[in-house]
Design a protein around this motif. Sequence first.
Motif, PDB file in Angstrom:
ATOM      1  N   VAL A 266     -32.960  33.394  15.145  1.00  0.00           N
ATOM      2  CA  VAL A 266     -31.993  34.360  14.616  1.00  0.00           C
ATOM      3  C   VAL A 266     -30.601  34.086  15.201  1.00  0.00           C
ATOM      4  CG1 VAL A 266     -31.382  36.799  14.449  1.00  0.00           C
ATOM      5  CG2 VAL A 266     -33.768  36.104  14.229  1.00  0.00           C
ATOM      6  N   ALA A 267     -30.550  33.695  16.482  1.00  0.00           N
ATOM      7  CA  ALA A 267     -29.269  33.383  17.125  1.00  0.00           C
ATOM      8  C   ALA A 267     -28.564  32.236  16.405  1.00  0.00           C
ATOM      9  CB  ALA A 267     -29.484  33.034  18.587  1.00  0.00           C
ATOM     10  N   TRP A 268     -29.351  31.321  15.868  1.00  0.00           N
ATOM     11  CA  TRP A 268     -28.782  30.182  15.135  1.00  0.00           C
ATOM     12  C   TRP A 268     -27.927  30.661  13.964  1.00  0.00           C
ATOM     13  CZ3 TRP A 268     -29.944  29.109  10.000  1.00  0.00           C
ATOM     14  CH2 TRP A 268     -29.476  27.890   9.503  1.00  0.00           C
ATOM     15  N   MET A 269     -28.307  31.758  13.343  1.00  0.00           N
ATOM     16  CA  MET A 269     -27.531  32.320  12.236  1.00  0.00           C
ATOM     17  C   MET A 269     -26.120  32.662  12.700  1.00  0.00           C
ATOM     18  SD  MET A 269     -28.308  35.912  10.276  1.00  0.00           S
ATOM     19  CE  MET A 269     -28.399  36.817  11.815  1.00  0.00           C
ATOM     20  N   VAL A 271     -24.550  31.336  15.242  1.00  0.00           N
ATOM     21  CA  VAL A 271     -23.854  30.097  15.580  1.00  0.00           C
ATOM     22  C   VAL A 271     -23.186  29.513  14.340  1.00  0.00           C
ATOM     23  CG1 VAL A 271     -24.199  27.678  16.262  1.00  0.00           C
ATOM     24  CG2 VAL A 271     -25.273  29.516  17.580  1.00  0.00           C
ATOM     25  N   MET A 272     -23.867  29.568  13.196  1.00  0.00           N
ATOM     26  CA  MET A 272     -23.311  29.050  11.959  1.00  0.00           C
ATOM     27  C   MET A 272     -22.018  29.784  11.574  1.00  0.00           C
ATOM     28  SD  MET A 272     -25.294  26.591  10.835  1.00  0.00           S
ATOM     29  CE  MET A 272     -25.359  26.161  12.572  1.00  0.00           C
ATOM     30  N   LEU A 273     -21.952  31.075  11.889  1.00  0.00           N
ATOM     31  CA  LEU A 273     -20.761  31.861  11.592  1.00  0.00           C
ATOM     32  C   LEU A 273     -19.712  31.727  12.688  1.00  0.00           C
ATOM     33  CD1 LEU A 273     -22.542  35.137  10.402  1.00  0.00           C
ATOM     34  CD2 LEU A 273     -21.523  33.390   8.941  1.00  0.00           C
ATOM     35  N   LEU A 274     -20.155  31.517  13.929  1.00  0.00           N
ATOM     36  CA  LEU A 274     -19.267  31.488  15.084  1.00  0.00           C
ATOM     37  C   LEU A 274     -18.311  30.304  15.049  1.00  0.00           C
ATOM     38  CD1 LEU A 274     -18.697  32.581  18.067  1.00  0.00           C
ATOM     39  CD2 LEU A 274     -20.269  30.799  18.794  1.00  0.00           C
ATOM     40  N   LEU A 275     -18.856  29.089  14.830  1.00  0.00           N
ATOM     41  CA  LEU A 275     -18.038  27.884  14.991  1.00  0.00           C
ATOM     42  C   LEU A 275     -16.818  27.849  14.078  1.00  0.00           C
ATOM     43  CD1 LEU A 275     -19.064  24.374  15.909  1.00  0.00           C
ATOM     44  CD2 LEU A 275     -17.724  24.628  13.833  1.00  0.00           C
ATOM     45  N   PRO A 276     -16.956  27.972  12.738  1.00  0.00           N
ATOM     46  CA  PRO A 276     -15.746  27.931  11.901  1.00  0.00           C
ATOM     47  C   PRO A 276     -14.779  29.075  12.183  1.00  0.00           C
ATOM     48  CG  PRO A 276     -17.674  28.546  10.593  1.00  0.00           C
ATOM     49  CD  PRO A 276     -18.182  28.109  11.922  1.00  0.00           C
ATOM     50  N   ALA A 277     -15.317  30.243  12.563  1.00  0.00           N
ATOM     51  CA  ALA A 277     -14.454  31.391  12.855  1.00  0.00           C
ATOM     52  C   ALA A 277     -13.608  31.143  14.103  1.00  0.00           C
ATOM     53  CB  ALA A 277     -15.297  32.653  13.027  1.00  0.00           C
ATOM     54  N   LYS A 294     -18.679  39.831  20.248  1.00  0.00           N
ATOM     55  CA  LYS A 294     -19.407  40.436  19.131  1.00  0.00           C
ATOM     56  C   LYS A 294     -20.801  39.825  19.000  1.00  0.00           C
ATOM     57  CE  LYS A 294     -18.271  39.400  14.840  1.00  0.00           C
ATOM     58  NZ  LYS A 294     -17.580  39.385  13.518  1.00  0.00           N
ATOM     59  N   TYR A 295     -20.863  38.501  19.025  1.00  0.00           N
ATOM     60  CA  TYR A 295     -22.154  37.841  18.821  1.00  0.00           C
ATOM     61  C   TYR A 295     -23.054  37.933  20.055  1.00  0.00           C
ATOM     62  CZ  TYR A 295     -20.239  36.053  14.465  1.00  0.00           C
ATOM     63  OH  TYR A 295     -19.696  35.962  13.204  1.00  0.00           O
ATOM     64  N   ILE A 296     -22.459  37.964  21.236  1.00  0.00           N
ATOM     65  CA  ILE A 296     -23.253  38.161  22.449  1.00  0.00           C
ATOM     66  C   ILE A 296     -23.925  39.531  22.412  1.00  0.00           C
ATOM     67  CG2 ILE A 296     -23.062  38.642  24.930  1.00  0.00           C
ATOM     68  CD1 ILE A 296     -23.203  35.707  24.393  1.00  0.00           C
ATOM     69  N   ASN A 347     -26.702  29.886  24.834  1.00  0.00           N
ATOM     70  CA  ASN A 347     -26.376  29.014  23.711  1.00  0.00           C
ATOM     71  C   ASN A 347     -25.142  29.506  22.959  1.00  0.00           C
ATOM     72  OD1 ASN A 347     -27.123  26.637  22.400  1.00  0.00           O
ATOM     73  ND2 ASN A 347     -28.120  27.738  20.745  1.00  0.00           N
ATOM     74  N   ILE A 348     -24.993  30.815  22.833  1.00  0.00           N
ATOM     75  CA  ILE A 348     -23.812  31.378  22.184  1.00  0.00           C
ATOM     76  C   ILE A 348     -22.553  31.025  22.982  1.00  0.00           C
ATOM     77  CG2 ILE A 348     -22.633  33.517  21.539  1.00  0.00           C
ATOM     78  CD1 ILE A 348     -24.871  32.848  19.659  1.00  0.00           C
ATOM     79  N   PHE A 349     -22.648  31.153  24.315  1.00  0.00           N
ATOM     80  CA  PHE A 349     -21.528  30.749  25.168  1.00  0.00           C
ATOM     81  C   PHE A 349     -21.198  29.274  24.960  1.00  0.00           C
ATOM     82  CE2 PHE A 349     -22.516  34.558  27.699  1.00  0.00           C
ATOM     83  CZ  PHE A 349     -21.237  34.997  28.012  1.00  0.00           C
ATOM     84  N   ALA A 350     -22.234  28.435  24.944  1.00  0.00           N
ATOM     85  CA  ALA A 350     -22.023  26.990  24.849  1.00  0.00           C
ATOM     86  C   ALA A 350     -21.363  26.593  23.534  1.00  0.00           C
ATOM     87  CB  ALA A 350     -23.356  26.264  25.013  1.00  0.00           C
ATOM     88  N   TYR A 351     -21.806  27.170  22.414  1.00  0.00           N
ATOM     89  CA  TYR A 351     -21.198  26.832  21.131  1.00  0.00           C
ATOM     90  C   TYR A 351     -19.763  27.357  21.038  1.00  0.00           C
ATOM     91  CZ  TYR A 351     -25.140  24.683  18.767  1.00  0.00           C
ATOM     92  OH  TYR A 351     -26.125  23.819  18.393  1.00  0.00           O
ATOM     93  N   TYR A 352     -19.503  28.444  21.693  1.00  0.00           N
ATOM     94  CA  TYR A 352     -18.122  28.950  21.762  1.00  0.00           C
ATOM     95  C   TYR A 352     -17.226  27.937  22.462  1.00  0.00           C
ATOM     96  CZ  TYR A 352     -14.212  31.797  23.454  1.00  0.00           C
ATOM     97  OH  TYR A 352     -12.961  32.279  23.755  1.00  0.00           O
TER      98      TYR A 352
END
Length: 421
Positions: A266-269, A271-277, A294-296, A347-352
Amino acid sequence: MTAIKLMLRKVSQEQIFMLSVLVVNGGNYLYNLLLGRFLGPEAFSEAALLITLLLVLSFMGMTFQLAVAKFAVLFSGKEWHIFKSNSYRRSALIGLVVGIAIILFSGQLQQLFNSQSRWMFIIFGLGIPVYFFMSVNRGTYQGRQEFNNLSITYQTEMWSRLLLTMALLLIFDVQPGVLVATGIFISFLFGLFPSDAKGVTFFNNDKLSAENSKKVNKFIILTACYELTQIIINNSDILMVKHYFEAMDAGLYASLALIGRVVYFVAWMFVMLLLPAVVQKEKDGEPTAPILFKYITYIGLLSASIVMACYFFPELIITLMFGDSYLSMSALLWQYALATSLFALSNIFAYYFLSLDHFVPVIISGVLGLSQIALVALFHDSLSSVVHVQIIAMSSLLVIQIIYFLNKEIRNKANKTQVLP
């Protein structure tokens, strides 16, 4: 009918994509659950091995996808067309090399993972070039935030794999691993629809400008390194358990991992929104930290809910999903879910950080990923030991990521204060 049309107009592409991802994750879960129930623990370990190998190779596929997603935001005109064509060409070439390598070493892979047939690796290898090509296609839609088309590609892949694999298993009396590999291969072909490859040229000498080429290479190297460390962290345990333990224990552990990893999927979802934003905010000179917060928050609440459910109702969850033959894993369910939750948050931190071209988090993840492998190699006297060392490694990773983020924020605020008159 009119009311339905008005309602659909108010739904954003992002909301449609999030709903689609939930459906895809649900379908993938159903796929694994049906395989687990239909095949039993020993044969399921073969299917889980193929799925895990796909996740391992996805570090290259996701590297292509994330790179294309980022530069779809930053590039335009001729530079975008050159980059897009080069990405498709590179993905096809690397996919061929990796696929041929898997086919050539299929016998060795069979021995390494105690598998029943080398043919499942051969069929799996044939699908790798298609998988990488599909990843570039998805990156284009992700970067342009065309989430409707992105959703369709995931839906076509998931439904074709689910339906075709189960049909093959019901119709043909062939070694299950071979049939599962065939279903995976065919699903990649379906995942190419819809395709954004129109106008792509594979035979040209056009190159990006020196500055843009440097940016692309830097991001690809950084992303590939991080994706590799993520794959090591998230999948090395299943591969090592398959190597160190008997088929029955490996199948039981695979069921445990599947249930416990619901947070990660579910977190992967997000990530898909996080990167381009984040890339767009950075490009526009706007603050990016609020997106991270927000995503954290979303992942934190989701993780806590799932861990609590696994703690209070482990036997019910395992029985409903896999059946009574997997109940011996009930005591470890909440612990594995905790380890996965810690990883999903880090993982959310890392992709950020990855979106902002920061190298240090990749190094941190790499060190912790290798330490997890070392810990499992040293402490694998039981399946519980394997889970416990992962909790230790993932706790350390999350704490270090938080410290790095706070340090960065303090430095950024200090720099802004010095600039002010």
